[in-house]
Design a protein around this motif. Structure first.
Motif, short mmCIF file in Angstrom:
data_model
loop_
_atom_site.label_atom_id
_atom_site.label_comp_id
_atom_site.label_asym_id
_atom_site.label_seq_id
_atom_site.Cartn_x
_atom_site.Cartn_y
_atom_site.Cartn_z
N GLY A 3 38.03 34.51 60.23
CA GLY A 3 40.06 33.14 59.95
C GLY A 3 40.30 34.69 58.99
O GLY A 3 39.14 36.04 57.83
N ARG A 4 41.22 34.52 58.44
CA ARG A 4 41.34 36.00 56.94
C ARG A 4 40.63 35.30 56.01
O ARG A 4 40.50 34.80 55.77
CB ARG A 4 42.89 35.49 56.60
CG ARG A 4 43.37 36.30 55.79
CD ARG A 4 45.28 36.22 55.16
NE ARG A 4 45.71 34.86 55.20
CZ ARG A 4 45.43 34.75 54.09
NH1 ARG A 4 45.53 35.37 53.08
NH2 ARG A 4 45.64 33.30 53.88
N ALA A 5 39.62 36.56 55.32
CA ALA A 5 39.27 36.53 54.79
C ALA A 5 39.84 36.48 53.06
O ALA A 5 41.09 36.92 52.50
CB ALA A 5 38.02 37.84 54.34
N LEU A 6 39.41 35.61 52.27
CA LEU A 6 40.09 35.27 51.13
C LEU A 6 39.12 36.40 49.87
O LEU A 6 38.02 35.55 49.57
CB LEU A 6 40.43 33.99 50.42
CG LEU A 6 40.11 33.55 49.44
CD1 LEU A 6 41.89 33.79 48.66
CD2 LEU A 6 40.61 31.42 49.22
N HIS A 7 39.46 36.85 49.03
CA HIS A 7 38.65 37.81 47.63
C HIS A 7 38.59 37.38 47.26
O HIS A 7 39.54 37.51 46.29
CB HIS A 7 39.30 39.55 48.64
CG HIS A 7 38.35 40.04 47.49
ND1 HIS A 7 37.84 41.80 47.13
CD2 HIS A 7 37.28 40.11 47.59
CE1 HIS A 7 37.26 42.11 47.27
NE2 HIS A 7 36.07 40.76 46.68
N VAL A 8 37.82 36.67 46.19
CA VAL A 8 38.00 36.34 45.09
C VAL A 8 37.12 37.38 43.85
O VAL A 8 35.43 36.83 44.56
CB VAL A 8 37.63 34.64 45.33
CG1 VAL A 8 37.81 33.51 43.27
CG2 VAL A 8 38.82 34.15 46.22
N ALA A 9 37.63 37.21 42.74
CA ALA A 9 36.73 37.88 41.82
C ALA A 9 36.20 37.17 40.51
O ALA A 9 37.69 36.02 40.56
CB ALA A 9 37.82 39.59 41.39
N VAL A 10 35.59 36.96 40.38
CA VAL A 10 35.24 36.26 39.04
C VAL A 10 35.88 35.80 38.32
O VAL A 10 35.67 34.92 37.51
CB VAL A 10 33.36 36.67 38.54
CG1 VAL A 10 33.54 35.65 37.20
CG2 VAL A 10 32.82 36.50 39.43
N ALA A 11 36.29 36.84 37.55
CA ALA A 11 37.11 37.21 36.35
C ALA A 11 38.74 36.48 36.87
O ALA A 11 39.26 36.60 35.82
CB ALA A 11 37.13 38.55 35.44
N VAL A 12 38.70 36.10 37.90
CA VAL A 12 40.36 36.07 38.03
C VAL A 12 41.01 34.77 38.60
O VAL A 12 40.76 33.96 37.91
CB VAL A 12 40.86 36.70 38.86
CG1 VAL A 12 42.37 36.69 39.27
CG2 VAL A 12 40.65 38.15 39.14
N ASP A 32 35.72 48.83 30.37
CA ASP A 32 35.10 49.79 29.59
C ASP A 32 34.71 48.49 28.77
O ASP A 32 33.59 48.79 27.81
CB ASP A 32 35.56 51.07 28.81
CG ASP A 32 36.67 49.82 28.17
OD1 ASP A 32 37.46 50.47 27.16
OD2 ASP A 32 37.30 48.96 28.12
N ARG A 33 34.64 47.72 28.85
CA ARG A 33 34.23 46.31 28.47
C ARG A 33 33.41 45.32 29.64
O ARG A 33 33.09 44.43 29.23
CB ARG A 33 35.35 45.36 27.33
CG ARG A 33 35.59 46.00 26.94
CD ARG A 33 36.57 44.87 26.05
NE ARG A 33 36.06 43.93 25.17
CZ ARG A 33 35.05 43.98 24.37
NH1 ARG A 33 35.17 45.40 23.06
NH2 ARG A 33 34.16 43.69 23.47
N VAL A 34 33.38 45.83 30.69
CA VAL A 34 32.17 44.85 31.68
C VAL A 34 31.62 45.73 32.00
O VAL A 34 31.41 46.37 32.89
CB VAL A 34 33.77 44.69 33.07
CG1 VAL A 34 33.09 43.94 34.60
CG2 VAL A 34 34.87 44.24 32.10
N LEU A 35 30.24 45.26 32.00
CA LEU A 35 29.24 45.88 32.34
C LEU A 35 28.56 45.49 33.44
O LEU A 35 28.20 46.38 34.26
CB LEU A 35 27.80 44.95 31.38
CG LEU A 35 27.13 44.79 30.22
CD1 LEU A 35 27.13 44.29 29.37
CD2 LEU A 35 27.32 46.57 29.93
N ALA A 36 29.91 44.68 34.39
CA ALA A 36 28.97 44.30 35.39
C ALA A 36 29.84 43.06 36.03
O ALA A 36 30.26 42.59 35.40
CB ALA A 36 27.34 44.00 35.63
N SER A 37 30.00 42.54 36.90
CA SER A 37 31.50 41.56 37.79
C SER A 37 30.70 41.29 39.44
O SER A 37 29.90 41.98 40.05
CB SER A 37 32.62 42.41 37.72
OG SER A 37 33.34 40.98 37.55
N THR A 38 30.55 40.36 39.41
CA THR A 38 30.54 39.65 40.96
C THR A 38 32.04 39.15 41.63
O THR A 38 32.54 38.75 40.81
CB THR A 38 29.85 38.09 40.95
OG1 THR A 38 28.56 38.77 40.05
CG2 THR A 38 28.88 37.70 42.14
N SER A 39 31.62 39.12 42.57
CA SER A 39 33.24 39.25 43.53
C SER A 39 32.85 37.70 44.74
O SER A 39 31.62 38.44 45.32
CB SER A 39 34.28 40.57 43.87
OG SER A 39 33.52 41.39 44.57
#
Lengths: 332, 216
Positions: free
Chosen positions: A2-11, A111-118
Motif C-alpha cells: 500500500g501507500r508507504a508512510l515515511h517517518v523520520a526519527v526527529a519528526v 550541521d548539528r546532526v551527526l546521523a539520523s535514522t528514518s
C-alpha cells in the motif's frame, strides 16, 4: 504494497503507550486506528551498505565498522535480534527502495546532526519495510581502534543509530548543562542518550544496562521474561500524575541503571528487563535534553519538580512485577 | 588371672559411669553482626574516557536476632556432630549519598527474613572447675535463605563457620533420662556466600549464640 508512510526519527514519532505492563521507550505509530510498536517482525534484519567513501573512511572500512556496531546489539544474550549484511549498493540511505541501507550522505544544512535514522512503514499492513541510516559526511569520521580525538567515532555513532533502527527510542540516563552556545554533555549512562559525548569518545561502542534491557524487551529470547522482572508504579505531584518524568531503577548490588518514563496522565511507568533483587528508585525531570528528543512536541511533559528518591528499597521478583510504587515529587 | 579379671571389671565400670548422654538439645537466641553487602556508585561515562558518579550507595544487612536451635549427637568422648537451624528477620538498607543534583542524603530500607540450616562438628576441650565449665571449638557449613518482604524474591546461599564456646553445665544428683543441663555460649565467625550477596561475593560476619541445653 500500500501507500508507504515515511517517518523520520526527529519528526513524527509517538511514544508507544499500548503496552504499559512492559513498557520501555519504544517508538510507536498508528495505522488504521491501531497503535503499533515499531519493530522488525522477522529477523535477521537484512541491510545494505552504500559503496561510498569519505575522508579517513573507505567503503570497506565503513562496512566493517558498521558490522561491529550491529554485532554489539546481536550479542546481547537475552535478546533474539539478528542482522545480516547483504551487499554493497549504489543506492543512498533515504531512498524508498525497500532495502535497509546505511551510508554517508552530504547534509550541510543539518550541521548539528551527526546521523539520523528514518523508517518506511506500509500504512495498510503496518509492517516496517525499511529503515535507513545516513551518516553526515560534513563531519570528520574515524574508524581507529582507539578513536581519534579530532574526529567522531563511527562505531559509537553507528551503535546508537542501530538502536533506533531496531526500534529503540532515546534514553535519558545522562547529564548535561546549559551553556550560552547550547547543551554541554557532562556524562552519559546509555548508548541511546540523545547527545554524543564528543570527538574521539569511544564509550558509545559498549552497550549499557539500559540499552540491553531495551533491546531485550523488544526482542526477548526464550529466557528473558522468566529470568527478569519489572518495576512499575506512578509518579505524582500534589496528588496528580506527572507525565514525562524520568525514572531510573538502580541495582544496589551491581550498580546497573535502567530507566523509563511516566507515559500517561496518571504518571504511570514500568521498567522491564531488571535482574531480580533490591533497587533504589530515582525520579527526575526530563531536563538533560530537549523533550522533543523523547516525546511528541504536543505531549504535556512536566519538568517542574525536584529530583527525588523513593522512600524504600523496591524488590523486583523473578518473572514478575514489584507491585505499585508511588513516587511523590514536589514542585521546584 | 584373678587380678586381670578384676582390672577389666574396674575399667568397664568406670566407662559406664562417664558420658552416657547421647543427644543434646539447645534452644535460644543468635545475634548476627552487620554485613556490608555492596558499595556501588551510579556512574556514567564522561568525556576523555573518565567516569562521573551520579550518586553513591552503601548497602548493608543490619545486625539481627534469630531464634536458634541445635541438636547434638555424641560421636565420641570429645567429638559431637551438630545440626542447627535459625530463623529471624533483618533489615536491608541502602545509604544514598553525594547525589550530583543535590538530592539530600537519604537511607532506604526493606525488611527480609533469614533462615539457616547448618551441620558441623564440635570438639570438646579439657574442662575446668570440676567439669562445670567446658570449653569447645566448632566448625561447620550451612545453607542460608533470604526471603524479601511478601516472599517477592527468595535468594539462597551458603555459609561456613568456625569458632568456639563454653558450656556452663550442671549434672543432676540422680541422673535418669536427663544427664546434664545448663547454658551454652557460642562465638562464631561466619563466611557468607550468596543469598543477598548474590554471585560470588564473600562476606565475613560475627555471630553470638546464647542457648540453654539439655542432654539425654
Amino acid at each position: 504494497m500500500g501507500r508507504a508512510l515515511h517517518v523520520a526519527v526527529a519528526v513524527a514519532l509517538l511514544v508507544s503507550c499500548s503496552r504499559p505492563a512492559s513498557a520501555y521507550l519504544k517508538f510507536g505509530y498508528e495505522v488504521n486506528g491501531t497503535q503499533r510498536t515499531l519493530k522488525w517482525t522477522t529477523t535477521p534484519v537484512r541491510y545494505y551498505v552504500t559503496a561510498a567513501a569519505v575522508d579517513g573512511v573507505s567503503a570497506t572500512q565503513f562496512q566493517a565498522t558498521i558490522g561491529k556496531a550491529f554485532d554489539a546489539w546481536a550479542a546481547v544474550p537475552t535478546s533474539s535480534v539478528a542482522y545480516q549484511f547483504m551487499s554493497f549498493t549504489s543506492n543512498l540511505p533515504g531512498e524508498d527502495d525497500g532495502r535497509t541501507t546505511l551510508g554517508f550522505v552530504h547534509e550541510p544544512a543539518l550541521d548539528r546532526v551527526l546521523a539520523s535514522t528514518s523508517y518506511l512503514i506500509d500504512d495498510v499492513t503496518g509492517d516496517l519495510i525499511e529503515a535507513d541510516i545516513f551518516f553526515n559526511s560534513v563531519f570528520a569520521w574515524s574508524v581507529a581502534d582507539a578513536g581519534d580525538r579530532t574526529r567522531w567515532d563511527l562505531q559509537s555513532i553507528a551503535t546508537h543509530e542501530i538502536g533506533h533502527l531496531s526500534g529503540l527510542g532515546h534514553s535519558d540516563i545522562g547529564e548535561t548543562e546549559q551553556t550560552a552556545t547550547g547543551r554541554r554533555v557532562l556524562s552519559t549512562g546509555a548508548v541511546m542518550f540523545p547527545i554524543a559525548l564528543g570527538l574521539g569518545d569511544i564509550s558509545g561502542r559498549t552497550l549499557e544496562a539500559d540499552d540491553i534491557a531495551g533491546i531485550s524487551d523488544l526482542y526477548p529470547d526464550g529466557t528473558f521474561n522468566r529470568s527478569t522482572g519489572s518495576l512499575s508504579g506512578h509518579v505524582t505531584k500534589s496528588g496528580r500524575g506527572v507525565y514525562g518524568a524520568h525514572i531510573v531503577a538502580f541495582d544496589t548490588r551491581s550498580g546497573a541503571m535502567v530507566g523509563n518514563f511516566s507515559l500517561s496522565s496518571s504518571g504511570q511507568f514500568s521498567i522491564a528487563g531488571l535482574r531480580p533483587g533490591p533497587y533504589i528508585v530515582r525520579v527526575e525531570p526530563l531536563d538533560d535534553a530537549d523533550t522533543e528528543s523523547f516525546f511528541d512536541i504536543t505531549d504535556p511533559t512536566d519538568i517542574n519538580f525536584r529530583a527525588a528518591y523513593f522512600g524504600r528499597l523496591v524488590v523486583v521478583p523473578r518473572g514478575g512485577d514489584s507491585g505499585n510504587v508511588e513516587v511523590k515529587v514536589v514542585a521546584k | 588371672m584373678l587380678c586381670v579379671v578384676t582390672c577389666l571389671a574396674s575399667t568397664t565400670a568406670s566407662a559406664q559411669a562417664a558420658s552416657t548422654e547421647r543427644i543434646e538439645l539447645s534452644g535460644g537466641l543468635r545475634w548476627n553482626g552487620p554485613v556490608t553487602i555492596a558499595d556501588a556508585a551510579a556512574t556514567e561515562n564522561a568525556p576523555s574516557g573518565s567516569t562521573r558518579p551520579l550518586f553513591s550507595t552503601t548497602t548493608t544487612l543490619a545486625r539481627s536476632w534469630l531464634a536458634s536451635a541445635i541438636i547434638g549427637v555424641r560421636l565420641s568422648r570429645v567429638l559431637r556432630a551438630e545440626f542447627s537451624a535459625a530463623y529471624g528477620t533483618a533489615t536491608m538498607s541502602s545509604r544514598i549519598t553525594a547525589d550530583a543534583e543535590q538530592i539530600a542524603d537519604t537511607t532506604v530500607r526493606s525488611p527480609l527474613t533469614q533462615i539457616t540450616a547448618e551441620a558441623g562438628i564440635q570438639v570438646q576441650l579439657p574442662s575446668w572447675k570440676r567439669h562445670t565449665w567446658k570449653p569447645f571449638t566448632s566448625a561447620g557449613v550451612g545453607y542460608l535463605r533470604h526471603m524479601y518482604a511478601g516472599r517477592t524474591l527468595i535468594e539462597s546461599g551458603h555459609d561456613f563457620y568456625a569458632g568456639g564456646g563454653l558450656y556452663y553445665e550442671r549434672t543432676p544428683t540422680r541422673p535418669k533420662r536427663l544427664k546434664a543441663s545448663g547454658l551454652r555460649l557460642d562465638l562464631r565467625g561466619y563466611l557468607l556466600r550468596g543469598g543477598v550477596l548474590r554471585g560470588t561475593d564473600h562476606r565475613f560476619a560475627p555471630a553470638v549464640l546464647a542457648t540453654a541445653f539439655a542432654r539425654f
